[in-house]
Design a protein around this motif. Sequence first.
Motif, mmCIF file in Angstrom:
data_model
loop_
_atom_site.group_PDB
_atom_site.id
_atom_site.type_symbol
_atom_site.label_atom_id
_atom_site.label_comp_id
_atom_site.label_asym_id
_atom_site.label_seq_id
_atom_site.Cartn_x
_atom_site.Cartn_y
_atom_site.Cartn_z
ATOM 1 N N GLY A 237 -5.740 -5.717 0.710
ATOM 2 C CA GLY A 237 -5.342 -4.717 0.832
ATOM 3 C C GLY A 237 -4.643 -3.499 0.667
ATOM 4 O O GLY A 237 -4.877 -3.581 -0.915
ATOM 5 N N TRP A 238 -3.920 -1.917 1.052
ATOM 6 C CA TRP A 238 -3.395 -1.420 0.181
ATOM 7 C C TRP A 238 -2.050 -1.687 -0.641
ATOM 8 O O TRP A 238 -1.197 -0.566 -0.828
ATOM 9 C CB TRP A 238 -3.638 0.207 1.347
ATOM 10 N N ARG A 239 -1.608 -2.499 0.129
ATOM 11 C CA ARG A 239 0.260 -2.344 0.108
ATOM 12 C C ARG A 239 0.206 -2.736 -1.277
ATOM 13 O O ARG A 239 1.113 -2.041 -2.126
ATOM 14 C CB ARG A 239 0.538 -3.658 0.608
ATOM 15 N N ILE A 240 -0.311 -3.923 -2.084
ATOM 16 C CA ILE A 240 -0.460 -3.989 -3.564
ATOM 17 C C ILE A 240 -0.497 -3.001 -4.688
ATOM 18 O O ILE A 240 0.658 -2.487 -5.439
ATOM 19 C CB ILE A 240 -0.488 -5.177 -3.814
ATOM 20 N N PRO A 241 -1.716 -2.774 -4.899
ATOM 21 C CA PRO A 241 -1.599 -1.616 -5.214
ATOM 22 C C PRO A 241 -1.551 0.220 -4.827
ATOM 23 O O PRO A 241 -0.960 0.426 -6.121
ATOM 24 C CB PRO A 241 -3.567 -1.291 -4.822
ATOM 25 N N LEU A 242 -1.279 0.625 -3.938
ATOM 26 C CA LEU A 242 -0.296 1.429 -3.783
ATOM 27 C C LEU A 242 1.025 1.225 -4.637
ATOM 28 O O LEU A 242 1.282 2.183 -5.302
ATOM 29 C CB LEU A 242 -0.020 1.815 -2.537
ATOM 30 N N SER A 243 2.006 0.312 -3.983
ATOM 31 C CA SER A 243 3.460 0.150 -4.545
ATOM 32 C C SER A 243 3.405 -0.235 -5.706
ATOM 33 O O SER A 243 3.983 0.577 -6.557
ATOM 34 C CB SER A 243 3.967 -1.105 -3.611
ATOM 35 N N ALA A 279 -3.956 -3.429 -11.008
ATOM 36 C CA ALA A 279 -3.421 -3.006 -9.274
ATOM 37 C C ALA A 279 -4.637 -3.657 -8.913
ATOM 38 O O ALA A 279 -4.182 -3.969 -7.815
ATOM 39 C CB ALA A 279 -2.857 -1.379 -9.734
ATOM 40 N N PHE A 280 -5.658 -3.470 -8.863
ATOM 41 C CA PHE A 280 -7.338 -3.586 -7.698
ATOM 42 C C PHE A 280 -7.433 -4.858 -8.669
ATOM 43 O O PHE A 280 -7.680 -5.896 -6.784
ATOM 44 C CB PHE A 280 -7.568 -2.709 -7.969
ATOM 45 N N PHE A 281 -7.088 -5.266 -9.237
ATOM 46 C CA PHE A 281 -8.599 -6.457 -9.674
ATOM 47 C C PHE A 281 -7.461 -7.326 -9.844
ATOM 48 O O PHE A 281 -7.786 -8.908 -9.691
ATOM 49 C CB PHE A 281 -9.882 -6.230 -11.142
#
Length: 354
Positions: A237-243, A279-281
């Motif tokens: 999802g986008w929430r963890i990388p974005l935040s 952030a992504f992996f």
Amino acid sequence: MSLLHVDSVNDTPATLTQRPTNTPSIMAWVLIATLPGIAMLSWHFGWGVLSNIIIAGALGVALEALVLSLRKRPLRPALADNSALLSGVLLGAALPPGSAWWLITIGMVAAIIVAKHLYGGLGHNVFNPAMVGYALLLVSFPARMSLWPPASGLFGSDAISLGQTLANVAGQTSLATLDALSGATPLDAFNHKPKGLMASEFWATQPLPDGMLRAVQQVSLAWFIGGAFLLIKGIIGWRIPLSLLATLFIGASVMFATDPSHQLGPVLHLLTGASIFGAFFIATDPVSAATSQRGKLYYGIGIGLLILIIRSAGAYPEGLAFAVLLMNLAAPLIDHYSVPRAYGHSARQDRKPS
């Protein structure tokens, strides 16, 4: 790195049907997503990137099979999900290229046996396995973990040859020789900057080997491409990388605006370390991360703040591993207080144990 449980707290039926749910396929997509980052790392830093990944990946599978045999568990289902292989790939990519085989072995033992199977195996680990292995190596062997080679490429007269890489992997190269061949990374160089030296003066001295800054920035962008692929596929999802990245960028911007002479700029914070890779992996591991929608935002914010604090005030130039592990500890508490209240129930009722 286990991605068995794609979290479903607060998800709608539509999102649940759109994302892959088969564990081997999820692992395969994540492995595919690592290819741009691995390719760019190898292009700039040579054969040692591939040796790290091959050794760590093979050790991950072998250690997984060994522990499963000792636990008298069936081998085929567990090995087929590729979770141990993924842990090896991620740890291998994070280590200095051309690391000695024994260093990689210690890291993988910590990741697979200690962080994963001592907690019950895939889906039960409290901590991110790859980051447990990396943090142990960083604390135990700080000198070797700082020995990044210069960005001399995969081919060419200045590149580290395959033969020299194999000698490094076999442990035949002395620490002094490795130190002489290594070059400072941007975060490491800035972390050791004299306190009285202004940032502008520091960069004017050209403290990095030729091409190092450009190389690490291109590697970060390659990891971003792989992360974007995972987002498009619905694996993460986008929430963890974005935040995480937004917190790091905003926090670094405030610090840089307050003291530009002694603080690293926000763009350098994002593109010269493991921020995008993490952030992504790393931070998106749903087993050890927060699972509710609000919880993921809090989790990412916490990691971003900790990375910034460790980089700015700590002894280590990169704080990703420590930040992730600390927030792994906090993830259950975050989930407890961030899961939305069920309709018709008070918050207190929802928090009572069932």
